[in-house]
Write a protein that holds these residues in place. Sequence first.
Motif, PDB file in Angstrom:
ATOM      1  N   SER A 455      -8.399   3.561  -3.509  1.00  0.00           N
ATOM      2  CA  SER A 455      -7.048   4.258  -3.843  1.00  0.00           C
ATOM      3  C   SER A 455      -7.087   4.760  -5.249  1.00  0.00           C
ATOM      4  O   SER A 455      -8.145   5.006  -5.945  1.00  0.00           O
ATOM      5  N   SER A 456      -5.855   5.103  -5.719  1.00  0.00           N
ATOM      6  CA  SER A 456      -5.806   5.695  -6.948  1.00  0.00           C
ATOM      7  C   SER A 456      -4.428   5.334  -7.771  1.00  0.00           C
ATOM      8  O   SER A 456      -3.517   5.264  -7.068  1.00  0.00           O
ATOM      9  N   TRP A 457      -4.442   5.266  -9.019  1.00  0.00           N
ATOM     10  CA  TRP A 457      -3.362   5.202  -9.537  1.00  0.00           C
ATOM     11  C   TRP A 457      -2.765   6.832 -10.028  1.00  0.00           C
ATOM     12  O   TRP A 457      -3.641   7.485 -10.580  1.00  0.00           O
ATOM     13  N   ASN A 458      -1.759   7.264  -9.826  1.00  0.00           N
ATOM     14  CA  ASN A 458      -1.180   8.718  -9.975  1.00  0.00           C
ATOM     15  C   ASN A 458       0.167   8.574 -10.682  1.00  0.00           C
ATOM     16  O   ASN A 458       0.667   7.344 -11.115  1.00  0.00           O
ATOM     17  N   VAL A 459       0.790   9.781 -10.684  1.00  0.00           N
ATOM     18  CA  VAL A 459       2.011   9.689 -11.718  1.00  0.00           C
ATOM     19  C   VAL A 459       3.263   9.060 -10.858  1.00  0.00           C
ATOM     20  O   VAL A 459       4.258   8.970 -11.519  1.00  0.00           O
ATOM     21  N   THR A 460       2.984   8.795  -9.486  1.00  0.00           N
ATOM     22  CA  THR A 460       4.150   8.208  -8.889  1.00  0.00           C
ATOM     23  C   THR A 460       3.854   6.592  -8.658  1.00  0.00           C
ATOM     24  O   THR A 460       5.008   5.850  -8.643  1.00  0.00           O
ATOM     25  N   ASN A 461       2.809   6.138  -9.324  1.00  0.00           N
ATOM     26  CA  ASN A 461       2.534   4.405  -8.980  1.00  0.00           C
ATOM     27  C   ASN A 461       2.020   4.073 -10.199  1.00  0.00           C
ATOM     28  O   ASN A 461       1.431   2.822 -10.185  1.00  0.00           O
ATOM     29  N   ASN A 462       1.822   4.572 -11.449  1.00  0.00           N
ATOM     30  CA  ASN A 462       1.054   4.131 -12.539  1.00  0.00           C
ATOM     31  C   ASN A 462       1.942   3.817 -13.603  1.00  0.00           C
ATOM     32  O   ASN A 462       1.498   3.437 -14.899  1.00  0.00           O
ATOM     33  N   LYS A 463       3.320   3.436 -13.471  1.00  0.00           N
ATOM     34  CA  LYS A 463       4.534   3.414 -14.386  1.00  0.00           C
ATOM     35  C   LYS A 463       4.877   1.901 -14.302  1.00  0.00           C
ATOM     36  O   LYS A 463       5.948   1.676 -15.035  1.00  0.00           O
ATOM     37  N   TRP A 464       4.653   0.915 -13.597  1.00  0.00           N
ATOM     38  CA  TRP A 464       5.102  -0.100 -13.050  1.00  0.00           C
ATOM     39  C   TRP A 464       4.342  -1.486 -13.353  1.00  0.00           C
ATOM     40  O   TRP A 464       3.741  -1.892 -12.249  1.00  0.00           O
ATOM     41  N   PRO A 465       4.238  -1.947 -14.363  1.00  0.00           N
ATOM     42  CA  PRO A 465       3.338  -3.106 -14.688  1.00  0.00           C
ATOM     43  C   PRO A 465       4.317  -4.285 -14.592  1.00  0.00           C
ATOM     44  O   PRO A 465       5.480  -4.307 -14.122  1.00  0.00           O
ATOM     45  N   LYS A 473       6.445  -0.689  -6.761  1.00  0.00           N
ATOM     46  CA  LYS A 473       5.813   0.848  -6.476  1.00  0.00           C
ATOM     47  C   LYS A 473       4.541   0.919  -6.991  1.00  0.00           C
ATOM     48  O   LYS A 473       3.837   2.028  -6.641  1.00  0.00           O
ATOM     49  N   SER A 474       3.935  -0.161  -7.750  1.00  0.00           N
ATOM     50  CA  SER A 474       2.411  -0.019  -7.859  1.00  0.00           C
ATOM     51  C   SER A 474       1.646  -0.253  -6.409  1.00  0.00           C
ATOM     52  O   SER A 474       2.012  -0.663  -5.375  1.00  0.00           O
ATOM     53  N   PRO A 475       0.433   0.475  -6.244  1.00  0.00           N
ATOM     54  CA  PRO A 475      -0.364   0.365  -5.151  1.00  0.00           C
ATOM     55  C   PRO A 475      -0.317  -1.265  -4.377  1.00  0.00           C
ATOM     56  O   PRO A 475      -0.530  -2.312  -5.392  1.00  0.00           O
ATOM     57  N   VAL A 476      -0.229  -1.345  -3.094  1.00  0.00           N
ATOM     58  CA  VAL A 476      -0.245  -2.506  -2.562  1.00  0.00           C
ATOM     59  C   VAL A 476      -0.988  -2.516  -1.325  1.00  0.00           C
ATOM     60  O   VAL A 476      -0.938  -1.708  -0.612  1.00  0.00           O
ATOM     61  N   PHE A 477      -1.586  -3.592  -1.320  1.00  0.00           N
ATOM     62  CA  PHE A 477      -2.409  -3.882  -0.087  1.00  0.00           C
ATOM     63  C   PHE A 477      -2.081  -5.019   0.864  1.00  0.00           C
ATOM     64  O   PHE A 477      -1.720  -6.208  -0.046  1.00  0.00           O
ATOM     65  N   LYS A 478      -2.084  -4.939   2.022  1.00  0.00           N
ATOM     66  CA  LYS A 478      -1.802  -6.230   2.802  1.00  0.00           C
ATOM     67  C   LYS A 478      -3.114  -6.746   3.435  1.00  0.00           C
ATOM     68  O   LYS A 478      -4.047  -5.982   4.155  1.00  0.00           O
ATOM     69  N   SER A 546      -1.792  -3.022 -10.465  1.00  0.00           N
ATOM     70  CA  SER A 546      -1.107  -2.262 -11.485  1.00  0.00           C
ATOM     71  C   SER A 546      -1.766  -2.078 -12.615  1.00  0.00           C
ATOM     72  O   SER A 546      -2.977  -2.591 -12.973  1.00  0.00           O
ATOM     73  N   VAL A 547      -1.418  -1.038 -13.474  1.00  0.00           N
ATOM     74  CA  VAL A 547      -2.099  -0.470 -14.537  1.00  0.00           C
ATOM     75  C   VAL A 547      -1.164  -0.037 -15.645  1.00  0.00           C
ATOM     76  O   VAL A 547       0.103  -0.145 -15.509  1.00  0.00           O
ATOM     77  N   MET A 548      -1.707  -0.361 -16.790  1.00  0.00           N
ATOM     78  CA  MET A 548      -0.760  -0.106 -17.995  1.00  0.00           C
ATOM     79  C   MET A 548      -0.977   1.379 -18.758  1.00  0.00           C
ATOM     80  O   MET A 548      -1.911   2.011 -18.420  1.00  0.00           O
ATOM     81  N   ASN A 549       0.019   1.792 -19.240  1.00  0.00           N
ATOM     82  CA  ASN A 549       0.058   3.009 -19.978  1.00  0.00           C
ATOM     83  C   ASN A 549      -0.034   4.175 -19.301  1.00  0.00           C
ATOM     84  O   ASN A 549      -0.688   5.520 -19.700  1.00  0.00           O
ATOM     85  N   HIS A 550       0.323   4.222 -18.025  1.00  0.00           N
ATOM     86  CA  HIS A 550       0.341   5.386 -17.170  1.00  0.00           C
ATOM     87  C   HIS A 550      -0.911   6.081 -16.969  1.00  0.00           C
ATOM     88  O   HIS A 550      -1.109   7.346 -16.887  1.00  0.00           O
TER      89      HIS A 550
END
Length: 685
Positions: A455-465, A473-478, A546-550
């Motif tokens: 997957s990827s972190w992008n401008v919609t899901n990389n701001k939520w540590p 809102k970070s990428p989630v997998f079941k 999740s990822v830090m610093n956008h």
Amino acid sequence: MSSDVVCPSQSSIRRLWNELYDICWSFYVKNAWNSHAFKSIVGEIQLSKDKELIRFLIWFNDARKTSNFNDKFQWITSFLYGRRYPPFDCAMPMKEPWNDLKKLESIIKYGEEPINLIELTPHNQTEDEIVQNIKVNDCSLICSLINARKQNQIKSYTISDNFNVIFHFNGTTRLVTVSQDSRFPSCVNDGSALTLLSPNIENMLVELAYLEVKNNRDYAFEGSNTATDTYLLTGWIPEIFDIKDVSLGQIFQFGQDHTMFALGTDSATGKEVTENHDFVVASIDLEKNLFTVLNPHGGESSATYSWETLKKEFKWLYVNWDPSSKYSLHSKLHDRYSKMLNAYPTWTQKPLICITNDTDSVQNCHLYLERHILENEPEGSNLTLGEVPKIGFTAVTAGGNNSGFCNMKLRLKPREVRTLFYHSDCSCNLTFHLLSNSELVTISKCKSNITTVESSWNVTNNKWPIGVSEYHKSPVFKLQIPGSEDVYLDLELVSQYSAQVNFQVFESDDYALKRPISKNPTYSTQICAINGIRLLQGRAYFIVCSVMNHVISPFILTLRCPFEQPHNISLTPYSIGFGGLRYNEVVMFKRRITISVSDFTRLFGLLYTKGVKTNGQIVLRLFEKETGEAFFEQTLTYYDLSTNPLAIPHMELRPASYVLDLLGTESGVTCNLGTSHRAVVNVDP
């Protein structure tokens, strides 16, 4: 009545050789078979009475019927610099060259320096058998040639004015042909020849063949190392050691009967020996621990060193040993490596091989990984061979270097299978050489017991540590764990680019993401891994990445069971903020919203604030508007929605209108609503 049999002329025989070459090349390399052309040439070859040509015809006719992937791969990889180097040895003499020798003579050069091409005679003035020309940076070849001649390991033959030498590269033996009457380069400025010095002209021809393969006949060579070059000349297995890491005991173990030694220096100053230069170990006195060392430049007598002095003066120990002296069997596995496999810095994305011992006894074997020659090899390009860890992802045992080969000694227990991974910094062809003493020790490609999603972190899901209300809102997998037994999983999160990354695991009923079972709150650089998480059978889990610093970056999430791969394990993207339901709506409200559904519908809700703390009592109710029947009620004291979202768990609603009522907040609240069927949502004033 009688008839005379007319023998074909030499030009006709030469034509037959080249036509058969083309048929053979088309079959193996172009995957094309012209049966008509083959049948028509068979009769002519039989009439030629050329024993070597008939022998080659018989070999090809038999070999093509049993050819396999390895055979064709060795032919396909015969191409280098636009020339053909077929996989033959001295057992199959070739009267005609596979390449245009006149054209090859025209490409000889010495960098950008002007040269003349001259005919050479043996150099009888030198006292040594082989001496390096100091204008050509091929000391490693000269050392290799000196050692190989001493061990009688240069395999060559002369036929029809062609000098044929057998080299070992690109996974097999290769036929390299140069004209016996080759002309050699000399400097225009002073007229000096650029070849090595030797009373045996065949040594000059070997040097020419070597530079043809290694540097496209350019005598302005950047150099190599003696271990690599000795393998090319002889096929003896190369190993390179930092001499400081070698003990005398290891020298004794190698012995001298089936081993060739050489030494190399680095650029360190303050030493007696020439820097960045290779030397021949002419002899070793194992009783006195004395080493006789020869400089391939010649012009000076050999020097004798004690072991301690040797380790001070030299940097590298080059060792080549005869594989047939230790192992009776040699099997190969060829492969093509793509640099696309290098997108992520982890072994989990590398190709795998298995070494299997199907005997009831311990088996010692040796694995030699050879990278094929690259026409434009990137500087410092590494090759790595490592063993897949039994447990976890990070405890990897691997060795790599930029020499173009790797070695691994293996001691296999009865019925043991060892799994290895391999890596190259660049795209290339590779050959694995497995040396063993049992036909039941085998090498094969294998699949891993690894499950990977990308997957990827992008401008919609990389701001939520971790710790913010919108962490969901970070990428989630079941993750679904089937079966009847609990499992222990290793998990690894890897970003493609440098970033501080983290993942946490939650049970599937923890939609508010309050109770991580992995308990890993810290962020790691590029790779985050956890070993042996116990997960219960028949359960589902959420993994939040999740990822830090956008940071914007692709990433992979990898998992495996270190003991046994669970069947049908499932890892899929999941929209946890809306309960994984199809229809999603985000609503901002302060007190009340109305939800109207016209069909039986599943509903999920998640409430949170964006940075505004809520420290008082919160009362949340969901009830049917007409009857007042409550479907969900919850009262919380000192609850902060800015760090802990509040989830309305999945519930089934019949067709009706419903009211979601919230007490205890003065500021606006965000509500994520997920429904299985379309709903109409209105915010009450």
